[in-house]
Enzyme design. Structure first.
Site, PDB file in Angstrom:
ATOM      1  N   ARG A   1       0.847  -1.178   0.000  1.00 39.80           N
ATOM      2  CA  ARG A   1       0.000   0.000   0.000  1.00 39.80           C
ATOM      3  C   ARG A   1       0.893   1.241   0.000  1.00 39.80           C
ATOM      4  NH1 ARG A   1      -3.616  -0.875   4.715  1.00 39.80           N
ATOM      5  NH2 ARG A   1      -4.673  -2.350   3.360  1.00 39.80           N
TER       6      ARG A   1
ATOM      7  N   GLY B   1     -15.705  -8.149   2.573  1.00 43.02           N
ATOM      8  CA  GLY B   1     -15.531  -9.590   2.460  1.00 43.02           C
ATOM      9  C   GLY B   1     -15.613 -10.361   3.752  1.00 43.02           C
TER      10      GLY B   1
ATOM     11  N   ARG C   1      -2.429  -0.449  18.337  1.00 47.45           N
ATOM     12  CA  ARG C   1      -2.922  -0.921  17.038  1.00 47.45           C
ATOM     13  C   ARG C   1      -2.819   0.243  16.075  1.00 47.45           C
ATOM     14  NH1 ARG C   1      -6.683  -4.884  15.930  1.00 47.45           N
ATOM     15  NH2 ARG C   1      -6.425  -4.190  13.790  1.00 47.45           N
ATOM     16  N   LYS C   2      -3.479   0.119  14.925  1.00 44.88           N
ATOM     17  CA  LYS C   2      -3.450   1.174  13.912  1.00 44.88           C
ATOM     18  C   LYS C   2      -4.137   2.439  14.431  1.00 44.88           C
ATOM     19  CE  LYS C   2      -7.268  -1.300  11.726  1.00 44.88           C
ATOM     20  NZ  LYS C   2      -7.640  -2.084  10.542  1.00 44.88           N
TER      21      LYS C   2
ATOM     22  N   CYS D   1     -13.625  -3.650   6.126  1.00 51.42           N
ATOM     23  CA  CYS D   1     -12.730  -2.822   5.303  1.00 51.42           C
ATOM     24  C   CYS D   1     -13.509  -2.134   4.185  1.00 51.42           C
ATOM     25  CB  CYS D   1     -11.609  -3.682   4.722  1.00 51.42           C
ATOM     26  SG  CYS D   1     -10.627  -4.499   5.992  1.00 51.42           S
ATOM     27  N   GLY D   2     -14.646  -2.700   3.801  1.00 50.36           N
ATOM     28  CA  GLY D   2     -15.514  -2.079   2.818  1.00 50.36           C
ATOM     29  C   GLY D   2     -16.508  -1.098   3.426  1.00 50.36           C
TER      30      GLY D   2
END
Length: 574
Positions: free
Chosen positions: A84, A456, A193-194, A461-462
Site C-alpha cells: 500500500r 468480504g 494498534r493502527k 474494510c468495505g
C-alpha cells in the site's frame, strides 16, 4: 513462574505482537528485506511475514480462497505480497503517478486499487521486487511506510483542499505536516494498534471524521468581535467488528494548536497499556466503549498532556453536513478563477497501469499535473481550465473512468476480498462490478443517492456499517455446495443523521443478492413519502418489514455469523 512439571503457558497473539514490537523497529531494519530479496522467498523470517512487513505497508498475499482455506480464521499465504502506497491528503502529481503506473505494469500484473484511505495498493509483488518498488517510490517522494501496522496510518484530507471555494480553510498543509511528522516516526512505531487520522477544512466532512481514530474538522467562531477559524476534535471512531462513531471533544483548537493536539492524542493512545492485552480490542475507541472514558475525561487527559487549557466548544457549535455525496465526482468550479476540478468514479477502486499512465497524461494535457485520490476509491484532476473541462470528461469516460455515472456505480465500494486477502470470506471486487451492472439494468431510473458497500468479512474494510445497504461476506450452503453469500445491513449514515447500519437478520447467496436489493428498492419506490430519501425510509420502516422486502416473503431473522477466530488481529483494512 509456572508450576513445576506443568506445560508452558502458551503466549497469546497480543503478547507475541508486543514482544516482537519491543524487539525491533521494522523501519530501522529494511536491510534485512534487501537480504531476503537476494536470498529468495524461503528466506523470509516468520516474524517479518507475520508482522514486521506491515510497518512497510506490506502484507503477504492470500491464495484466492480466503479465510475458509486456512486455519484459525486466516487463509494461506502465497509467495506474493501486497503493498500500500501512502498518499497524504490524497495528493500526488503526474510524475509520481507515472512511476506508480510503471511499477503496476512491471511488478503488479497491471493491477492497482485505490483504497478507502486515499492510498494506492499493488498486488502480486515478489520478494525480489519489494526493494525495487520502495526505491522507485522513494525517488519521487512517496513511501509505503506506515500504510499498515500498529502505527499512524495515511492521513486523509479533502481532495479539493486548497481549491474548493466552499472550504473554511485549506487544511492540506496540516494534514501533510501530521503525516510527515507522525508517520514513520520512531516515537510512534509501537502503538497498541493502527491509528487513523483525518483533517479537513471541507464543510462536507468528506474524510468521514465520524469513523477515524482522530479527526479534525474546521469550525468558525466569533471571539472578541473577530471571526476565527479553527478545528474541532473527534476521537475514537472506527468500524471493524464493533462499529463506534467518534466522540466530539468539547474544545476549540486554534490552528496553531491543532498539530500539538493530534500529537498529544497519539501519545495518550500509546500509553494505554490495557489496550495492548487483546488485539481485537486495541483501538482507541475502546477507551470509550469498554474503559469508561468520556469526552470530558479525554479532554482532561489531553489538556494535561498539552500543559494548557483549550477554549470550550460545545457540540452544539458544529454545523454538521447533511448525508450527501462526499465524493467530489463531476466538474466543480474552483476558487481559482477560470479553473475546475474533474472527478472520475473508479468502480470498486480497481484500475490498470495503462489507465494510470493515461491519467498522468491527461493531468498534464488538461491541468497542471496535479491529481487527488478520494476515500470513495476515486480520483480527480485539478486545475483544469473551464474551456477544457468538457473535453476531459469525454476523455475520462472513454477510458472507463466515468464522470457521468449511475447512482449504483457512484456509490459502490468494495474491499480487497478473497482475491488477495487472507481474512476475507467472500469475493468482493468482481461481485461488486457485477452487482452494479445488474442494478443499473434492473432499475435504470433510480433517482436516489445510494451507498452500496461490499465487505468480504466482519472486519468492515468495505465500510458496510456506514452504507445505505451494506453487504458483509459469508458462506452458506446452496444446492449442497458452500458458496459466497452476504449478510444485509441497512441505514448506515454519516453527517447530520450519523448512525451505524442495522443488521437485518437476512442472508442471501451472492447470486441472489440483486434480486433481494431490487425487491427492497422497489418497495422503497412504492412506499416512500413525498421527498423521503432512502436513509429516511430505512429509518422509518422496521426491520421485519425490510427483511420481508429483501426475501420476498415474511422470514424469521438469522444471526450474523460470529467473527472468525483472529478477526481484527492483523486485518489489512484501512
Amino acid at each position: 513462574m509456572g508450576t513445576p512439571g506443568a506445560p508452558p503457558v502458551k503466549e497469546t497473539k497480543a503478547q507475541k505482537s508486543e514482544r516482537l514490537k519491543l524487539a525491533k523497529n521494522p523501519w530501522d531494519a529494511w536491510e534485512e528485506v534487501r537480504q531476503f530479496a537476494r536470498d529468495g522467498r524461503d528466506s523470509v523470517l516468520p516474524e517479518w511475514a507475520g508482522l514486521y512487513f506491515k510497518w512497510w505497508g506490506i502484507y503477504t498475499q492470500g491464495d484466492g480462497v480466503g479465510a475458509t482455506g486456512g486455519v484459525g480464521g486466516e487463509g494461506k499465504a502465497t509467495e506474493y505480497f501486497m503493498m500500500r502506497i501512502g498518499l497524504p491528503n490524497g495528493i500526488l502529481n503526474s510524475s509520481q503517478l507515472r512511476v506508480i503506473a510503471d511499477l503496476t505494469k512491471t511488478y503488479a500484473r497491471n493491477l492497482a486499487d485505490i483504497t478507502t484511505r486515499q492510498n494506492i495498493q499493488l498486488h502480486w509483488l515478489t520478494i525480489d521486487a519489494l526493494p525495487k518498488v520502495v526505491d522507485a517510490l522513494t525517488a519521487v517522494g512517496l513511501s509505503p511506510k506506515g500504510a499498515c501496522g500498529d502505527v499512524v496510518r495515511n492521513v486523509t484530507g479533502c481532495p479539493l483542499a486548497g481549491i474548493d471555494g466552499h472550504e473554511l480553510l485549506d487544511a492540506s498543509p496540516l494534514a501533510v505536516e501530521i503525516a510527515h511528522k507522525l508517520t514513520a516516526n520512531p516515537e510512534f512505531y509501537n502503538l497498541p494498534r493502527k491509528f487513523k487520522i483525518s483533517v479537513t477544512g471541507c464543510p462536507l466532512w468528506c474524510t468521514y471524521p465520524e469513523i477515524n481514530d482522530v479527526a479534525l474538522t474546521a469550525i468558525k467562531r466569533v471571539a472578541d468581535g473577530k471571526e476565527e477559524i479553527g478545528y474541532t476534535l473527534r476521537v475514537g471512531g472506527g468500524l471493524s467488528t464493533e462499529p463506534h462513531l467518534a466522540v466530539r471533544i468539547p474544545a476549540f483548537l486554534r490552528q496553531d494548536q491543532a498539530y500539538a493536539a493530534v500529537h498529544a492524542t497519539a501519545e495518550i493512545f500509546r500509553e494505554q497499556q490495557e489496550l495492548r492485552e487483546n488485539r481485537t480490542r486495541a483501538r482507541i475507541k475502546y477507551l470509550f466503549m469498554r474503559h469508561g472514558w468520556t469526552a470530558e475525561s479525554f479532554l482532561e487527559a489531553l489538556e494535561t498532556k498539552l500543559g494548557y487549557k483549550l477554549d470550550p466548544s460545545p457540540v452544539s457549535d458544529d454545523v454538521v453536513p447533511d448525508d450527501i455525496y462526499r465524493d467530489h465526482i463531476g466538474v466543480a468550479p474552483q476558487k481559482q478563477l477560470g479553473l475546475s476540478s474533474v472527478g472520475a468514479s473508479v468502480l470498486r477502486g480497481r484500475i490498470s497501469g495503462e489507465q494510470l499512465h493515461k491519467l498522468a497524461e491527461l493531468a498534464e494535457q488538461y491541468g497542471n499535473g496535479e491529481l487527488r485520490t478520494t476515500i470513495m476509491q476515486n480520483i480527480l484532476i485539478a486545475n483544469v481550465p473551464n474551456a477544457k473541462a468538457s473535453d476531459l470528461v469525454v476523455a475520462l469516460n472513454g477510458m472507463g473512468l466515468q464522470v457521468d455515472v449511475s447512482a449504483f456505480w457512484r456509490g459502490a465500494i468494495a474491499c480487497t476480498g478473497t482475491e488477495f486477502c487472507k481474512l476475507a470470506i467472500a469475493e468482493t471486487k468482481s461481485f461488486s462490478k457485477w452487482l452494479v451492472s445488474e442494478m443499473e439494468e434492473r432499475l435504470p431510473a433510480f433517482d436516489q443517492q445510494i451507498k452500496l458497500h461490499v465487505t468480504g468479512c466482519t472486519n468492515s474494510c468495505g465500510q458496510h456499517w456506514i452504507a445505505d445497504i451494506g453487504l458483509e461476506g459469508k458462506k452458506i450452503k446452496k444446492d449442497g455446495k458452500s458458496v459466497d453469500a452476504f449478510y444485509f445491513c441497512v441505514g448506515g449514515a454519516v453527517g447530520r443523521f450519523a448512525r451505524t447500519a442495522r443488521p437485518l437478520g437476512y442472508r442471501a447467496a451472492a447470486d441472489d443478492v440483486p434480486n433481494a436489493i431490487e425487491r427492497l428498492l422497489r418497495g422503497y419506490l412504492a412506499a416512500r413519502q413525498p421527498e423521503e430519501d432512502l436513509r429516511a425510509y430505512f429509518a422509518r420502516v422496521d426491520d421485519d418489514s425490510l427483511r420481508a422486502q429483501l426475501a420476498g416473503t415474511v422470514v424469521d431473522p438469522v444471526d450474523r455469523d460470529a467473527p472468525p477466530v483472529g478477526a481484527g488481529r492483523y486485518a489489512p483494512g484501512e
